[in-house]
Write an enzyme that holds these catalytic residues in place. Structure first.
Site, PDB file in Angstrom:
ATOM      1  CD  GLU A 109       2.274  -2.171   8.890  1.00  0.00           C
ATOM      2  OE1 GLU A 109       3.281  -2.380   8.223  1.00  0.00           O
ATOM      3  OE2 GLU A 109       1.162  -2.668   8.607  1.00  0.00           O
ATOM      4  CB  VAL A 141      -7.137  -1.640   0.194  1.00  0.00           C
ATOM      5  CG1 VAL A 141      -8.239  -1.028   1.059  1.00  0.00           C
ATOM      6  CG2 VAL A 141      -6.330  -0.548  -0.478  1.00  0.00           C
ATOM      7  CE  LYS A 164       0.021  -1.371   4.573  1.00  0.00           C
ATOM      8  NZ  LYS A 164      -0.355  -2.565   5.251  1.00  0.00           N
ATOM      9  CE  LYS A 169      -4.210  -1.168   5.188  1.00  0.00           C
ATOM     10  NZ  LYS A 169      -4.384  -1.684   6.557  1.00  0.00           N
TER      11      LYS A 169
HETATM   12  P1  NAP Z   1       7.677  -8.623   6.466  1.00  0.00           P
HETATM   13  O1  NAP Z   1       7.193  -9.712   7.329  1.00  0.00           O
HETATM   14  O2  NAP Z   1       8.525  -7.541   7.072  1.00  0.00           O
HETATM   15  O3  NAP Z   1       8.496  -9.295   5.247  1.00  0.00           O
HETATM   16  C1  NAP Z   1       9.213  -8.549   4.322  1.00  0.00           C
HETATM   17  C2  NAP Z   1      10.042  -9.516   3.474  1.00  0.00           C
HETATM   18  O4  NAP Z   1      10.645  -8.792   2.428  1.00  0.00           O
HETATM   19  C3  NAP Z   1      11.173 -10.216   4.213  1.00  0.00           C
HETATM   20  O5  NAP Z   1      11.276 -11.543   3.805  1.00  0.00           O
HETATM   21  C4  NAP Z   1      12.422  -9.441   3.790  1.00  0.00           C
HETATM   22  O6  NAP Z   1      13.603 -10.229   3.706  1.00  0.00           O
HETATM   23  C5  NAP Z   1      12.040  -9.030   2.391  1.00  0.00           C
HETATM   24  N1  NAP Z   1      12.711  -7.776   2.011  1.00  0.00           N
HETATM   25  C6  NAP Z   1      12.523  -6.547   2.518  1.00  0.00           C
HETATM   26  N2  NAP Z   1      13.289  -5.639   1.907  1.00  0.00           N
HETATM   27  C7  NAP Z   1      14.006  -6.353   0.976  1.00  0.00           C
HETATM   28  C8  NAP Z   1      14.979  -6.001   0.021  1.00  0.00           C
HETATM   29  N3  NAP Z   1      15.411  -4.748  -0.101  1.00  0.00           N
HETATM   30  N4  NAP Z   1      15.478  -6.976  -0.775  1.00  0.00           N
HETATM   31  C9  NAP Z   1      15.068  -8.249  -0.654  1.00  0.00           C
HETATM   32  N5  NAP Z   1      14.133  -8.658   0.234  1.00  0.00           N
HETATM   33  C10 NAP Z   1      13.612  -7.711   1.035  1.00  0.00           C
HETATM   34  O7  NAP Z   1       6.470  -7.865   5.750  1.00  0.00           O
HETATM   35  P2  NAP Z   1       4.965  -8.408   5.555  1.00  0.00           P
HETATM   36  O8  NAP Z   1       4.176  -8.160   6.782  1.00  0.00           O
HETATM   37  O9  NAP Z   1       5.011  -9.757   4.972  1.00  0.00           O
HETATM   38  O10 NAP Z   1       4.409  -7.347   4.483  1.00  0.00           O
HETATM   39  C11 NAP Z   1       4.740  -7.450   3.120  1.00  0.00           C
HETATM   40  C12 NAP Z   1       3.883  -6.485   2.324  1.00  0.00           C
HETATM   41  O11 NAP Z   1       2.512  -6.833   2.465  1.00  0.00           O
HETATM   42  C13 NAP Z   1       3.992  -5.026   2.755  1.00  0.00           C
HETATM   43  O12 NAP Z   1       3.865  -4.194   1.627  1.00  0.00           O
HETATM   44  C14 NAP Z   1       2.791  -4.848   3.667  1.00  0.00           C
HETATM   45  O13 NAP Z   1       2.341  -3.498   3.755  1.00  0.00           O
HETATM   46  C15 NAP Z   1       1.779  -5.710   2.933  1.00  0.00           C
HETATM   47  N6  NAP Z   1       0.673  -6.175   3.767  1.00  0.00           N
HETATM   48  C16 NAP Z   1       0.931  -6.825   4.912  1.00  0.00           C
HETATM   49  C17 NAP Z   1      -0.124  -7.299   5.684  1.00  0.00           C
HETATM   50  C18 NAP Z   1       0.132  -8.055   6.958  1.00  0.00           C
HETATM   51  O14 NAP Z   1      -0.834  -8.434   7.621  1.00  0.00           O
HETATM   52  N7  NAP Z   1       1.385  -8.314   7.334  1.00  0.00           N
HETATM   53  C19 NAP Z   1      -1.439  -7.079   5.271  1.00  0.00           C
HETATM   54  C20 NAP Z   1      -1.677  -6.423   4.061  1.00  0.00           C
HETATM   55  C21 NAP Z   1      -0.603  -5.970   3.317  1.00  0.00           C
HETATM   56  P3  NAP Z   1      14.268 -10.920   4.976  1.00  0.00           P
HETATM   57  O15 NAP Z   1      13.325 -12.020   5.377  1.00  0.00           O
HETATM   58  O16 NAP Z   1      15.565 -11.435   4.473  1.00  0.00           O
HETATM   59  O17 NAP Z   1      14.384  -9.847   6.017  1.00  0.00           O
HETATM   60  N1  HSE Z   2      -0.860  -2.996  10.424  1.00  0.00           N
HETATM   61  C1  HSE Z   2      -1.927  -3.176   9.518  1.00  0.00           C
HETATM   62  C2  HSE Z   2      -3.241  -3.218  10.295  1.00  0.00           C
HETATM   63  C3  HSE Z   2      -1.687  -4.467   8.727  1.00  0.00           C
HETATM   64  O1  HSE Z   2      -3.207  -3.188  11.539  1.00  0.00           O
HETATM   65  O2  HSE Z   2      -4.306  -3.217   9.702  1.00  0.00           O
HETATM   66  C4  HSE Z   2      -2.449  -4.546   7.435  1.00  0.00           C
HETATM   67  O3  HSE Z   2      -2.178  -3.529   6.561  1.00  0.00           O
END
Ligand code: NAP
Ligand code: HSE
Length: 428
Positions: free
Chosen positions: A192, A134, A107, A207
């Site tokens: 986050e 979103v 996002k 979002k």
């Molecule tokens: P996360 O757990 O922090 O994972 C990020 C991953 O990306 C890690 O594996 C990291 O590698 C890799 N990474 C980061 N920077 C990098 C780089 N420069 N080069 C190569 N690899 C890189 O994040 P997440 O929660 O999965 O979120 C991922 C995306 O989904 C974000 O855009 C977030 O806003 C979106 N999102 C998340 C959620 C949620 O519930 N978590 C919900 C909706 C959307 P390493 O493992 O080696 O550190």
């Molecule tokens: N930190 C976010 C939330 C994760 O609490 O909704 C999904 O974008």
């Protein structure tokens, strides 16, 4: 027998969502094959730290070299789940230029650079899909872009941050204080890693910028969104709101008003009988109003490993189907209007106002006078006796222009009888 078609993809990121997508793609391999007409093979996974243990993944899939993916002509879909602006913006852009389709949950990226990336997808005849960016599993992007495109949408509002909804629910229902509830939200993995984006309203702001752009067919970027978080909400606010028949929620609000876009995130007092008031804990919900479709509301899991992976896989299946049928890049940017984004001061709201004032004759009348002189009319007021000759006034106003309300508060702040402006919260 005809050979089974295989579509190769790369995951960028193997964190919460990347790991979930990998697991779900494995679990649903046969289902995906039947739905899309091809099998999905994850050929490469880009990570930052090659030394981290990655359960269930064969090490030869991992790489920390983006060029290995970019230069591989077999990889047709790039699934970006790294987060943040750079290097995600460069990688997504290069992938599209190289003729690859992209699915992302990012996002931050879409809310600032969605326009340029969607243009790039169109130019290159490739898909850029972002349902998971979103409200996680809730199908709101596709609903706005496709299912509801037969309506002129005039409002998209919702609870689009699970962390803050969880905190406010716990403060309201369990009497927890803000810090305790935030700690629990972090332990549950909703927040986050730096929860500032959640509690200050930035996550919801990104979002709502994405949804407003699609809903009103006019580009809205995150810096144009007025944001205010929940850090100042107290147990007292929640208690008084309840007395007046409201709950406090952090809402993202986008409205089409006289051809201009109002787009903002802030806490609101929401009437207890509003459909969004019953959305508790980490659930998200999006309320949409359109001229032909009338009201629609979508509720579900806005975050977490599997709900988010579900939305990503849904997009991947769609892209795979497009590849199989040779029709990628049909829906590029749908922002064909250039509407003005309103200044927050030019919007109208009702307000909940808590003031601590000297407990002596004439103070309430003086405050009512100052408000009235600025066109602020009082709808409800209660006075609570507090200690040491200080009374607490709790006021709900009628709807007023934000700049007029702010002018009245500036004058109230100069009154000698005023001890404290304890809180100001907009009423939905
Ligand atoms: P996360 O757990 O922090 O994972 C990020 C991953 O990306 C890690 O594996 C990291 O590698 C890799 N990474 C980061 N920077 C990098 C780089 N420069 N080069 C190569 N690899 C890189 O994040 P997440 O929660 O999965 O979120 C991922 C995306 O989904 C974000 O855009 C977030 O806003 C979106 N999102 C998340 C959620 C949620 O519930 N978590 C919900 C909706 C959307 P390493 O493992 O080696 O550190
Ligand atoms: N930190 C976010 C939330 C994760 O609490 O909704 C999904 O974008």
């Amino acid at each position: 027998m005809e050979q089974e078609k295989v579509i190769k993809a790369a995951l960028l990121g193997f964190g919460t969502v990347g790991g979930g997508v990998y697991k779900l793609a494995g679990r649903l391999a046969d289902e995906m094959q039947k739905k899309a007409g091809a099998r999905l093979e994850i050929k490469k996974i880009l990570v930052r730290d090659m030394t981290k243990p990655r359960e269930g993944v064969s090490p030869e899939l991992l790489t920390d070299d983006w060029n290995e993916i970019l230069s591989d002509p077999e990889i047709e879909i790039v699934i970006e789940l790294m987060g943040g602006i750079e290097p995600a913006r460069t990688y997504v852009s290069q992938a599209l230029e190289a003729g690859k389709n992209v699915v992302t949950a990012n996002k931050d990226l879409l809310a600032e650079y969605g326009g340029e990336l969607l243009e790039k997808s169109k130019e290159n005849g490739k898909d850029l899909q972002f349902e998971a960016s979103v409200a996680g599993a809730i199908p709101v992007i596709r609903a706005l872009k496709h299912s509801l495109s037969g309506s002129i949408i005039t409002e998209v509002s919702g609870i689009v941050n699970g962390t803050t909804n969880y905190i406010l629910t716990k403060m309201s229902e369990k009497g927890m204080d803000y810090q305790e509830a935030l700690q629990m939200a972090m332990e549950k993995g909703y927040a986050e890693s730096n929860p500032e984006a959640d509690v200050e309203g930035y996550d919801a702001g990104r979002k709502i910028a994405i949804m407003a752009s699609i809903a009103f067919n006019s580009r809205v970027t995150f810096p144009q969104v007025y944001t205010e978080g929940i850090t100042k909400i107290t147990a007292g606010d929640i208690r008084f709101a309840k007395e007046f028949g409201y709950v406090i929620k952090l809402l993202g609000i986008a409205k089409l008003e006289e051809g201009e876009i109002l787009v903002k995130v802030h806490p609101v007092l929401l009437p207890e009988d509003h459909p969004l008031a019953s959305v508790r804990n980490s659930f998200n919900a999006v309320f949409i109003h359109g001229e032909a479709c009338d009201d629609a509301m979508f509720m579900g899991r806005g975050a977490g490993e599997m709900p988010t992976a579900s939305a990503v896989i849904g997009d991947v299946i769609d892209v795979m189907g497009n590849i199989v049928h040779g029709c990628c890049g049909r829906t590029g940017c749908t922002c064909y209007k250039e509407l003005k984004v309103k200044e927050i001061g030019d919007s109208a709201s009702k307000y909940f106002l808590r003031l601590k004032v000297e407990d002596k004759p004439g103070v309430l009348a003086n405050i009512a006078g100052v408000l009235g002189n600025n066109g602020v009319s009082i709808a409800q007021v209660v006075q609570k006796k507090s200690e040491n000759q200080v009374a607490e006034l709790v006021i709900i106003t009628d709807e007023v222009m934000e700049k007029n309300f702010n002018a009245s508060i500036q004058t109230v702040r100069q009154m000698t009888a005023l001890k404290q402006v304890a809180s100001i919260i907009r009423v939905y």
